[in-house]
Write a protein that holds these residues in place. Structure first.
Motif, PDB file in Angstrom:
ATOM      1  N   MET A 367       0.832  -1.203   0.000  1.00  0.00           N
ATOM      2  CA  MET A 367       0.000   0.000   0.000  1.00  0.00           C
ATOM      3  C   MET A 367       0.863   1.247   0.000  1.00  0.00           C
ATOM      4  O   MET A 367       1.151   1.824   1.043  1.00  0.00           O
ATOM      5  N   ASP A 368       1.279   1.678  -1.191  1.00  0.00           N
ATOM      6  CA  ASP A 368       2.074   2.903  -1.288  1.00  0.00           C
ATOM      7  C   ASP A 368       1.150   4.067  -1.638  1.00  0.00           C
ATOM      8  O   ASP A 368      -0.066   3.961  -1.538  1.00  0.00           O
ATOM      9  N   LEU A 369       1.750   5.167  -2.044  1.00  0.00           N
ATOM     10  CA  LEU A 369       0.970   6.369  -2.340  1.00  0.00           C
ATOM     11  C   LEU A 369      -0.042   6.132  -3.459  1.00  0.00           C
ATOM     12  O   LEU A 369      -1.193   6.568  -3.378  1.00  0.00           O
ATOM     13  N   VAL A 370       0.387   5.422  -4.501  1.00  0.00           N
ATOM     14  CA  VAL A 370      -0.504   5.184  -5.635  1.00  0.00           C
ATOM     15  C   VAL A 370      -1.653   4.260  -5.238  1.00  0.00           C
ATOM     16  O   VAL A 370      -2.779   4.397  -5.708  1.00  0.00           O
ATOM     17  N   ALA A 371      -1.374   3.312  -4.340  1.00  0.00           N
ATOM     18  CA  ALA A 371      -2.428   2.392  -3.933  1.00  0.00           C
ATOM     19  C   ALA A 371      -3.426   3.063  -3.002  1.00  0.00           C
ATOM     20  O   ALA A 371      -4.610   2.732  -3.019  1.00  0.00           O
TER      21      ALA A 371
ATOM     22  N   ILE B 148      -7.746  -9.120  -1.133  1.00  0.00           N
ATOM     23  CA  ILE B 148      -8.851  -8.321  -1.673  1.00  0.00           C
ATOM     24  C   ILE B 148      -8.466  -7.883  -3.077  1.00  0.00           C
ATOM     25  O   ILE B 148      -7.324  -7.506  -3.307  1.00  0.00           O
ATOM     26  N   GLU B 149      -9.443  -7.899  -3.970  1.00  0.00           N
ATOM     27  CA  GLU B 149      -9.203  -7.255  -5.254  1.00  0.00           C
ATOM     28  C   GLU B 149      -9.475  -5.779  -5.053  1.00  0.00           C
ATOM     29  O   GLU B 149     -10.578  -5.389  -4.693  1.00  0.00           O
ATOM     30  N   THR B 150      -8.471  -4.943  -5.258  1.00  0.00           N
ATOM     31  CA  THR B 150      -8.567  -3.558  -4.790  1.00  0.00           C
ATOM     32  C   THR B 150      -9.456  -2.714  -5.691  1.00  0.00           C
ATOM     33  O   THR B 150      -9.751  -3.054  -6.824  1.00  0.00           O
ATOM     34  N   GLY B 151      -9.881  -1.586  -5.136  1.00  0.00           N
ATOM     35  CA  GLY B 151     -10.666  -0.630  -5.908  1.00  0.00           C
ATOM     36  C   GLY B 151     -12.145  -0.940  -5.913  1.00  0.00           C
ATOM     37  O   GLY B 151     -12.830  -0.695  -6.882  1.00  0.00           O
ATOM     38  N   LEU B 172      -4.539  -7.618   2.275  1.00  0.00           N
ATOM     39  CA  LEU B 172      -3.559  -7.706   1.193  1.00  0.00           C
ATOM     40  C   LEU B 172      -4.297  -7.322  -0.087  1.00  0.00           C
ATOM     41  O   LEU B 172      -4.837  -8.171  -0.789  1.00  0.00           O
ATOM     42  N   PRO B 173      -4.380  -6.016  -0.352  1.00  0.00           N
ATOM     43  CA  PRO B 173      -5.156  -5.584  -1.503  1.00  0.00           C
ATOM     44  C   PRO B 173      -4.339  -5.711  -2.776  1.00  0.00           C
ATOM     45  O   PRO B 173      -3.265  -5.123  -2.902  1.00  0.00           O
ATOM     46  N   GLY B 176      -5.000  -6.918  -9.417  1.00  0.00           N
ATOM     47  CA  GLY B 176      -5.832  -7.625 -10.395  1.00  0.00           C
ATOM     48  C   GLY B 176      -6.346  -8.943  -9.852  1.00  0.00           C
ATOM     49  O   GLY B 176      -5.752  -9.547  -8.961  1.00  0.00           O
ATOM     50  N   THR B 177      -7.455  -9.416 -10.433  1.00  0.00           N
ATOM     51  CA  THR B 177      -8.045 -10.677  -9.991  1.00  0.00           C
ATOM     52  C   THR B 177      -7.070 -11.833 -10.142  1.00  0.00           C
ATOM     53  O   THR B 177      -6.947 -12.677  -9.259  1.00  0.00           O
ATOM     54  N   THR B 178      -6.351 -11.856 -11.279  1.00  0.00           N
ATOM     55  CA  THR B 178      -5.438 -12.973 -11.543  1.00  0.00           C
ATOM     56  C   THR B 178      -4.365 -13.058 -10.473  1.00  0.00           C
ATOM     57  O   THR B 178      -4.094 -14.131  -9.930  1.00  0.00           O
ATOM     58  N   GLU B 179      -3.743 -11.907 -10.158  1.00  0.00           N
ATOM     59  CA  GLU B 179      -2.694 -11.899  -9.148  1.00  0.00           C
ATOM     60  C   GLU B 179      -3.255 -12.276  -7.774  1.00  0.00           C
ATOM     61  O   GLU B 179      -2.658 -13.051  -7.034  1.00  0.00           O
ATOM     62  N   ALA B 180      -4.425 -11.707  -7.452  1.00  0.00           N
ATOM     63  CA  ALA B 180      -5.021 -11.986  -6.141  1.00  0.00           C
ATOM     64  C   ALA B 180      -5.311 -13.474  -5.999  1.00  0.00           C
ATOM     65  O   ALA B 180      -5.030 -14.089  -4.966  1.00  0.00           O
ATOM     66  N   LYS B 181      -5.821 -14.073  -7.082  1.00  0.00           N
ATOM     67  CA  LYS B 181      -6.155 -15.495  -7.051  1.00  0.00           C
ATOM     68  C   LYS B 181      -4.895 -16.342  -6.879  1.00  0.00           C
ATOM     69  O   LYS B 181      -4.870 -17.295  -6.089  1.00  0.00           O
TER      70      LYS B 181
END
Lengths: 418, 338
Positions: A367-371, B148-151, B172-173, B176-181
Motif C-alpha cells: 500500500m504505497d501512495l498510488v495504492a 482483496i481485489e482492490t478498488g 492484502l489488496p 488484479g483478480t489474476t494476481e489476487a487469485k
C-alpha cells in the motif's frame, strides 16, 4: 586637437525600439512567448475546471477530510479505517518513502560492489556480473517484482506449518525470527519502564528513541573532540595518546546504561491464530518490492560505476601503484573519488527511477501512495482529477528533493581547479 | 516531461467535459453500436470464451440492449474496465453504460454523477477459505490475512465487518483478480473476499475447487446493476426498461422460444403492450415497436439468462436466491408495462 571620441546620439526610448532595436528585441520576444505559454496553461486549466464543474464534479479537495473507511496493513504512523483520506495518503506516502529509501541504499551497495567486480581481472567474476546486469536490466521491473513476490510466497512456509508437535517449519535464530510466506517477523525492542511518546500532532515520536539517538550523537561528538585533542598533543609532543578506548566507552556505555535503566528486553513474535503476532513484521510485499527494485536498479548503478571507473585516466592508478599504494586502497583513495564525478549524475537519475518505479507496488498488494491516494481513495471518492494531480504533485516534490540534495552533493565532490 | 504529463492530464479533462453532456441514445444510433463497459474477466458475468467472444450474464444484458435498439444483438462493443477506471471511462464517454458488477451505493449514485437504473443481480460480500483452515464462520477469522481485489466497495465492507466484530486482520489488496487469485492459491493469505457471485466464479476456476469453501456469512448488500451517466434520462430509460422487459418476460411466461408467436398478439394486454402489438411504448422510448420482443428473442428472459450463465447447471452454480421473481419469494420485480 579636439577630443576625437564620437558621442553616440542620445536617443530617447520609444515603443518601436522594442521590435526594431536589437538591444530590446530578444527581451520582447521572450516576454511575448511567456505570456502565450502562461495563457495557454491558464486556458487548459480553466477549461478543465469549467468542464468538470459542468458535469457536476468541480475541483474540490474537501474529500481529503472524509473518513477513508479502508485499512492499510503496513502503517508507520497510527492509522485505522476511521481516519481520514488525508491520513491514509500520509501513510501511503511514508510507505513509498520507506521502500524507496531501502531500495536506494541496497541498489547503491549492489551497484558499487558490482561495478568494481565487473572490471575484475578474474574472468569468471566479471562474466557473472555481466550476466547479472544483462538479465535484470533487460526484463521489465514489474515482472521482477512479481517474480520476487511469487517466489517468496511459494518457497517460504505458511504460518500454519509452524504449528503442531512436529512442525514442518521452525523459527530461526534462537526462536526469535519467523520466516513465513506472509513476511518475515523480527524481534522488536521493548521497554518495561518506558518514557512515553511525544505527540507532535501528525504522529508520535518515542522518547526512548530520542534519548538513545541523543546519547549516541553526544558520544560521537566527544570521540571527535578527543581525536582533535590527540592530534594537538601529537603535534606538540610527537606522541599520540591512545584514543580508541575512550571513544568506544563514550559511544557505547551511556546508551547501555540507559537501556538497562529502561528495562530493555526483546519481544519475540509468536504464532497466535492465523499469523504471527508481535515483533517487527516485514511483509512479503515489502520484501518483494524492495528486492525487485534493488536488483533491477542495481544493474544500472553497476553500469554507472563501471563507466565512472573507466573514465578515470589509467595513469592515476599507475601513479598510485608507483607510489606503492596497494590495489584496494588505490581504488578507494584514488580512483573512486575521481569516478564519483561521473557516477553521481547517473546515480541521481537512478534514485529518481527507483522512487517512481515503486509505484508498481499495487501489483503485489503493497500500500504505497498510488495504492492509497491514487487507488482506493480515488475509487471511493471518484475524484480522479484531484487525486491524480495530488499524486503527481507529491511524486514531483519527492523527485525534486532528491535531485536537489544530490546536486548539492555533486557540487561538493566537483573537481576544484586552482 | 513534467509539463507534458500535466498537459495531457488537462487535455484528458477537457475531453472528459466535452463528451459527457450529449444525448447518448442519439450518439449510439449514429454510431451503430453500443459501447458496453464490462469486467476484465469474471467467469459467468463477463469473460471471453474459447473463440475470444464475450460471454456471460452481464454481457447478455448488453446484447439485449443491442437487439432492442438495432435489432442486432451483435451491435455491441465490449470494453473491459478495471474496477478502478470504470467510472472515469463512463464519465469520459468511452462507454455508454456499465454492466460491470457495479454496486449501487449512495455516494456513487449521488456524488459520482452516475445513475443506477436497475439491479440485475442482488449480491453480497462473502469469504472463500481453504477447507483445511478449519473455519466454519467468518466470525472466526480474527487475525487472518485477507486477499482483496482492490478498488471496490469490498475493502470498506471488510473494514466495517472486522471493526464491528472487534477482530483484527491484515489486508492484502491486490491490483488484479489474476494476481489476487494466484496469491490466495499459494497461501499468501488465508481468506479471499469479494462479492459472493464472483467468489463462486473464483472457486470454480481454482485448480482444486473442492479444497475450498464459501463461508455462510454474507456481510454486505451488493445490488449490482447497470450504470449510466447522470442527467441523460432518455438513455437511462432505455437501459432501465430493456432490463425490466427481460424481468417482466419471465414473470409473464414469455421466453425466447415463444416470443415470436406471442408478439402477434395474445389475450394478455400487458404482454401485448410490452411486445408492441398494442399501444406505443416503443415510440415513447424512441425505439421501434418490437424493441422488447427483439431483446427477449436475442437473449431469452431474465430466468433464461440466469440459468444459461450462472445457474445451478453451470460451473458457477449459483442458486436464484434473492434473484428469483418476486412471485417466487425473490426480489426481481418489474414495474408494470402500461
Amino acid at each position: 586637437m579636439a577630443d576625437q571620441t564620437i558621442q553616440p546620439p542620445r536617443e530617447s526610448f520609444n515603443l518601436s525600439m522594442l521590435l526594431y532595436d536589437q538591444r530590446y528585441r530578444g527581451l520582447t520576444i521572450q516576454v511575448v512567448v511567456l505570456i502565450l505559454v502562461l495563457s495557454g496553461f491558464f486556458w487548459l486549466a480553466n477549461n478543465a475546471a469549467t468542464n468538470l464543474a459542468a458535469i457536476g464534479k468541480p475541483i474540490r479537495f474537501d474529500f481529503m477530510d472524509d473518513t477513508a473507511g479502508y485499512d492499510i496493513s503496513q502503517h508507520l504512523i497510527e492509522y485505522n479505517s476511521t481516519d481520514s483520506h488525508g491520513r491514509a495518503t500520509l501513510v501511503g506516502l511514508m510507505n513509498t518513502l520507506l521502500v524507496a529509501f531501502m531500495g536506494c541504499v541496497t541498489a547503491t551497495i549492489i551497484g558499487v560492489v558490482g561495478g568494481v567486480l565487473r572490471l575484475s581481472n578474474n574472468w569468471l567474476v566479471s562474466r557473472l556480473m555481466t550476466l547479472y546486469v544483462e538479465i535484470f536490466r533487460n526484463v521489465p521491473v514489474l515482472l521482477w517484482i512479481l517474480v520476487c513476490m511469487f517466489t517468496f510466497t511459494a518457497l517460504a512456509p505458511q504460518p500454519r506449518e509452524f504449528r503442531g508437535e512436529n512442525p514442518e517449519a521452525t523459527m530461526k535464530m534462537w526462536d526469535s525470527v519467523a520466516v513465513t510466506n506472509r513476511g518475515i517477523y523480527l524481534p522488536e525492542p521493548l521497554f518495561s519502564r518506558p518514557l512515553g511518546d511525544i505527540d507532535i500532532g501528525v504522529f508520535k515520536i518515542s522518547i526512548e528513541l530520542l534519548v538513545l539517538l541523543g546519547l549516541l550523537a553526544g558520544g560521537i561528538l566527544f570521540a571527535r573532540w578527543n581525536a582533535a585533542r590527540a592530534n594537538k598533543i601529537q603535534a606538540e609532543t610527537g606522541e599520540r595518546p591512545t584514543t580508541i578506548w575512550m571513544a568506544v566507552a563514550a559511544i557505547v556505555i551511556p546508551p547501555i546504561v540507559v537501556l538497562i535503566a529502561l528495562g530493555f528486553h526483546v519481544g519475540k513474535p509468536e504464532l497466535t491464530g492465523f499469523n504471527f503476532q508481535g515483533g517487527i513484521n516485514m511483509s512479503a510485499p515489502l520484501i518483494a518490492l524492495w528486492l525487485g527494485l534493488s536488483l533491477y536498479t542495481g544493474t544500472y548503478i553497476v553500469e554507472a560505476v563501471r563507466s565512472g571507473i573507466e573514465s578515470v585516466n589509467k595513469g592515476q592508478a599507475e601513479a598510485a601503484s608507483a607510489l606503492g599504494i596497494r590495489p584496494g586502497r588505490t581504488m578507494k583513495l584514488v580512483v573512486l573519488p575521481q569516478a564519483l564525478r561521473v557516477i553521481l549524475p547517473q546515480l541521481t537519475s537512478q534514485y529518481l527511477n527507483l522512487t517512481k518505479n515503486s509505484s508498481l507496488a499495487i501489483a503485489i498488494g503493497y500500500m504505497d501512495l498510488v495504492a492509497t491516494l491514487g487507488g482506493i481513495t480515488l475509487n471511493q471518492t471518484g475524484r480522479e482529477m484531484e487525486t491524480i494531480l495530488m499524486t503527481m504533485g507529491i511524486y514531483l516534490t519527492i523527485s525534486l528533493l532528491i535531485s536537489f540534495s544530490m546536486t548539492r552533493f555533486e557540487n561538493r565532490v566537483k573537481l576544484v581547479e586552482r | 516531461m513534467k509539463t507534458s504529463i500535466f498537459i495531457s492530464a488537462l487535455a484528458a479533462a477537457v475531453a472528459l467535459g466535452g463528451l459527457a453532456s450529449a444525448q447518448t441514445l442519439d450518439d449510439v444510433k449514429a454510431r451503430g453500436k453500443i459501447n458496453c463497459g464490462v469486467t476484465e474477466g469474471t467467469l459467468g458475468f463477463s469473460a471471453r470464451d474459447g473463440e475470444g467472444k464475450h460471454q456471460g450474464f452481464d454481457v447478455d444484458f448488453c446484447r439485449a440492449l443491442g437487439a432492442a435498439i438495432f435489432g442486432d444483438s451483435e451491435a455491441v462493443e465490449y470494453i473491459e474496465l478495471s474496477s478502478k477506471n470504470r467510472f472515469t471511462a463512463l464519465s469520459a464517454g468511452q462507454v455508454d453504460l456499465l454492466y460491470r458488477t457495479t454496486t449501487w451505493t449512495f455516494s456513487r449514485d449521488v456524488d459520482l454523477k452516475t445513475s443506477f437504473v436497475g439491479v440485475n443481480y442482488y449480491d453480497g460480500q462473502g469469504f472463500l477459505v481453504p477447507t483445511g483452515l478449519g473455519v466454519s464462520s467468518a466470525k472466526e477469522l480474527d487475525g487472518a490475512t485477507v486477499c482483496i481485489e482492490t478498488g471496490t466497495t469490498t475493502e470498506l465492507n471488510l473494514a466495517d465487518f472486522f471493526r464491528v466484530n472487534g477482530m483484527s486482520y491484515t489486508p492484502l489488496p491486490v491490483g488484479g483478480t489474476t494476481e489476487a487469485k494466484a496469491l490466495f492459491e499459494e497461501g499468501a493469505c488465508d481468506v479471499y473476499t469479494t462479492d459472493a457471485s464472483a467468489l463462486a466464479g473464483v472457486r470454480a476456476s481454482l485448480k482444486d475447487p473442492a479444497a475450498f469453501q464459501i463461508l455462510p456469512e454474507i456481510v454486505s448488500k451488493e445490488p449490482l446493476g447497470p450504470t449510466v451517466r447522470h442527467g441523460d434520462d432518455q438513455w437511462g430509460d432505455v437501459v432501465r426498461w430493456t432490463q425490466n422487459a427481460l424481468v417482466a418476460a419471465e414473470e409473464l411466461g414469455v421466453t425466447s422460444a415463444n416470443v415470436a408467436e406471442l408478439a402477434n398478439g395474445t389475450d394478455n394486454p400487458e404482454i401485448n403492450r410490452m411486445l408492441g402489438s398494442e399501444g406505443a411504448l416503443g415510440a415513447m422510448l424512441n425505439l421501434d415497436a418490437d424493441w422488447a420482443a427483439r431483446a427477449i428473442a436475442a437473449t431469452g428472459n431474465y430466468g433464461e439468462i440466469f440459468e444459461r450463465n450462472i445457474g445451478e447447471n453451470t460451473p458457477i452454480g449459483l442458486a436464484r436466491g434473492l434473484n428469483a421473481q418476486w412471485t417466487q419469494g425473490g426480489l426481481q420485480y418489474s414495474p408494470p408495462f402500461r
